[in-house]
Design a protein around this motif. Structure first.
Motif, short mmCIF file in Angstrom:
data_model
loop_
_atom_site.label_atom_id
_atom_site.label_comp_id
_atom_site.label_asym_id
_atom_site.label_seq_id
_atom_site.Cartn_x
_atom_site.Cartn_y
_atom_site.Cartn_z
N MET A 196 -21.57 -3.63 7.84
CA MET A 196 -20.57 -2.61 8.10
C MET A 196 -19.37 -2.85 7.19
SD MET A 196 -18.75 -1.58 11.73
CE MET A 196 -17.45 -2.82 11.68
N THR A 197 -18.86 -1.82 6.62
CA THR A 197 -17.70 -1.95 5.75
C THR A 197 -16.47 -1.37 6.45
OG1 THR A 197 -18.13 0.19 4.72
CG2 THR A 197 -19.10 -1.75 3.67
N THR A 198 -15.32 -1.91 6.09
CA THR A 198 -14.07 -1.41 6.64
C THR A 198 -13.19 -0.94 5.49
OG1 THR A 198 -13.08 -3.61 6.58
CG2 THR A 198 -14.16 -2.96 8.62
N THR A 199 -12.40 0.05 5.76
CA THR A 199 -11.49 0.58 4.76
C THR A 199 -10.06 0.30 5.20
OG1 THR A 199 -13.03 2.36 4.25
CG2 THR A 199 -10.75 2.65 3.53
N ALA A 200 -9.31 -0.39 4.35
CA ALA A 200 -7.92 -0.70 4.67
C ALA A 200 -7.08 0.56 4.64
CB ALA A 200 -7.37 -1.74 3.69
N THR A 201 -6.14 0.62 5.54
CA THR A 201 -5.23 1.77 5.55
C THR A 201 -4.34 1.71 4.31
OG1 THR A 201 -5.18 1.76 7.95
CG2 THR A 201 -3.40 2.92 6.83
N PRO A 202 -4.27 2.77 3.53
CA PRO A 202 -3.45 2.72 2.32
C PRO A 202 -1.97 2.57 2.64
CG PRO A 202 -4.18 4.97 2.76
CD PRO A 202 -4.91 4.08 3.72
N THR A 203 -1.30 1.78 1.85
CA THR A 203 0.14 1.65 2.00
C THR A 203 0.81 2.88 1.38
OG1 THR A 203 0.49 0.54 -0.11
CG2 THR A 203 -0.07 -0.85 1.79
N ASP A 204 2.11 3.01 1.63
CA ASP A 204 2.82 4.14 1.03
C ASP A 204 2.90 3.99 -0.48
OD1 ASP A 204 3.66 5.73 3.40
OD2 ASP A 204 4.56 3.82 3.96
N LEU A 205 2.93 2.73 -0.98
CA LEU A 205 2.91 2.53 -2.42
C LEU A 205 1.55 2.92 -2.99
CD1 LEU A 205 4.81 1.61 -4.65
CD2 LEU A 205 3.89 -0.71 -4.40
N ASP A 206 0.47 2.67 -2.23
CA ASP A 206 -0.87 3.13 -2.65
C ASP A 206 -0.91 4.64 -2.76
OD1 ASP A 206 -1.89 0.53 -2.69
OD2 ASP A 206 -2.52 0.63 -0.59
N ARG A 207 -0.30 5.30 -1.81
CA ARG A 207 -0.27 6.77 -1.83
C ARG A 207 0.49 7.26 -3.07
NH1 ARG A 207 -0.85 9.16 3.62
NH2 ARG A 207 -1.36 7.51 5.09
N LEU A 208 1.59 6.57 -3.39
CA LEU A 208 2.37 6.95 -4.57
C LEU A 208 1.57 6.68 -5.84
CD1 LEU A 208 5.05 8.04 -5.60
CD2 LEU A 208 5.95 5.71 -5.54
N ALA A 209 0.84 5.55 -5.85
CA ALA A 209 0.03 5.21 -7.02
C ALA A 209 -1.06 6.25 -7.28
CB ALA A 209 -0.58 3.82 -6.85
N ALA A 210 -1.56 6.85 -6.21
CA ALA A 210 -2.57 7.89 -6.37
C ALA A 210 -2.00 9.12 -7.04
CB ALA A 210 -3.16 8.26 -5.00
N LEU A 211 -0.69 9.31 -6.91
CA LEU A 211 -0.03 10.44 -7.55
C LEU A 211 0.35 10.13 -8.99
CD1 LEU A 211 2.38 11.44 -4.62
CD2 LEU A 211 0.18 12.49 -5.21
N ASP A 212 0.85 8.90 -9.22
CA ASP A 212 1.29 8.49 -10.55
C ASP A 212 1.39 6.97 -10.59
OD1 ASP A 212 3.07 7.79 -12.82
OD2 ASP A 212 3.27 9.96 -13.02
N PRO A 213 0.37 6.29 -11.14
CA PRO A 213 0.36 4.83 -11.13
C PRO A 213 1.55 4.19 -11.83
CG PRO A 213 -1.81 5.69 -11.70
CD PRO A 213 -0.86 6.85 -11.73
N ALA A 214 1.96 4.75 -12.98
CA ALA A 214 3.08 4.17 -13.72
C ALA A 214 4.36 4.27 -12.91
CB ALA A 214 3.23 4.87 -15.07
N PHE A 215 4.56 5.42 -12.28
CA PHE A 215 5.77 5.60 -11.47
C PHE A 215 5.74 4.67 -10.26
CE2 PHE A 215 8.19 7.71 -8.07
CZ PHE A 215 9.42 7.80 -8.70
N ALA A 216 4.58 4.47 -9.67
CA ALA A 216 4.47 3.57 -8.52
C ALA A 216 4.85 2.15 -8.90
CB ALA A 216 3.04 3.61 -7.96
N ARG A 217 4.46 1.73 -10.11
CA ARG A 217 4.85 0.38 -10.55
C ARG A 217 6.36 0.29 -10.72
NH1 ARG A 217 0.06 1.00 -13.59
NH2 ARG A 217 1.20 1.68 -15.45
N MET A 218 6.97 1.33 -11.26
CA MET A 218 8.42 1.35 -11.40
C MET A 218 9.11 1.28 -10.04
SD MET A 218 8.54 4.37 -14.28
CE MET A 218 10.30 4.64 -14.17
#
Length: 234
Positions: free
Chosen positions: A1-23
């Motif tokens: 069985m696999t589990t999926t971690a709940t994405p953090t808010d920074l993960d959500r931002l990274a999905a929109l723009d990874p470079a901006f999320a790093r900033m």
């Protein structure tokens, strides 16, 4: 069985723009390391910035969740929103109240008790206004009705008991509102003085401004000029 971690808010931002999320992540880590402020104060400063600037999406959610992880309840956030409403405007605070209620539902948190210990704010049985005499005199020079409005707001925010903001927290939050709106004359001076009277050291006030730089560096630049002059006088 696999589990999926709940994405953090920074993960959500990274999905929109990874470079901006790093900033954004690097900036948050830098200002979060400021030692003079408590996690509760940092949460309050973040939420105040969100309300003042109408940023009630992903950033507001992230700030509330960070506060929850640090022991700051949504009831604490609601108390903050009630307090800042007369500085940022009731219309802006209303949007914050609406959003925090949505987040409580989304995160499975209990909505706070609707009861309130706020005393009757007007009428013959209203408590005396705690507005300082020096502030009242300055307001009277502007407009008597405006003074009455301040009296009303002061009465509704006079409680400093359990579950409310401390005088230090009120001062730090209020001066941050001045930074967002660039009201860096009389009100900024009053709010800096309030923070100092509430037990904040000058370096703590400086820390609040350092932390607030993440919400607009040009606004913070102008605020530094005003703050340094105020602290030099005192």
């Amino acid at each position: 069985m696999t589990t999926t971690a709940t994405p953090t808010d920074l993960d959500r931002l990274a999905a929109l723009d990874p470079a901006f999320a790093r900033m954004a992540g690097a900036t948050a880590r830098y200002v979060r390391s400021i030692p003079e402020l408590t996690d509760r104060e940092k949460t309050f400063l973040c939420v105040t910035a969100d309300v003042c600037q109408g940023s009630l999406g992903l950033a507001f959610r992230a700030h509330v969740r960070a506060g929850l992880a640090a022991g700051v309840s949504t009831a604490d956030v609601r108390e903050l929103l009630r307090f800042v409403s007369y500085d940022c405007g009731y219309h802006a605070a209303t949007a914050g109240i609406e959003r925090i209620a949505e987040l409580e539902t989304e995160l499975g948190l209990a909505h706070p008790d609707p009861g309130s210990s706020t005393p009757e704010p007007a009428g013959p049985d209203a408590a005396p206004s705690p507005l300082p005499d020096a502030v009242r005199a300055r307001l009277d020079e502007l407009d008597a009705h405006f003074t009455g409005y301040f009296d009303l707001q002061s009465r509704m925010r006079a409680d400093h008991g359990p579950g409310t903001l401390s005088e230090r927290e009120r001062g730090l939050v209020s001066l941050s509102v001045d930074v967002h709106y660039q009201t860096l004359a009389d009100t900024f001076r009053i709010h800096v003085g309030r923070a100092l009277r509430g037990g904040a050291a000058p370096e703590d006030v400086r820390a609040a401004l350092r932390f607030t730089a993440q919400f607009g560096v040009t606004r913070a630049w102008h605020a530094w000029e005003a703050l340094n002059a105020i602290l030099a006088e005192s």
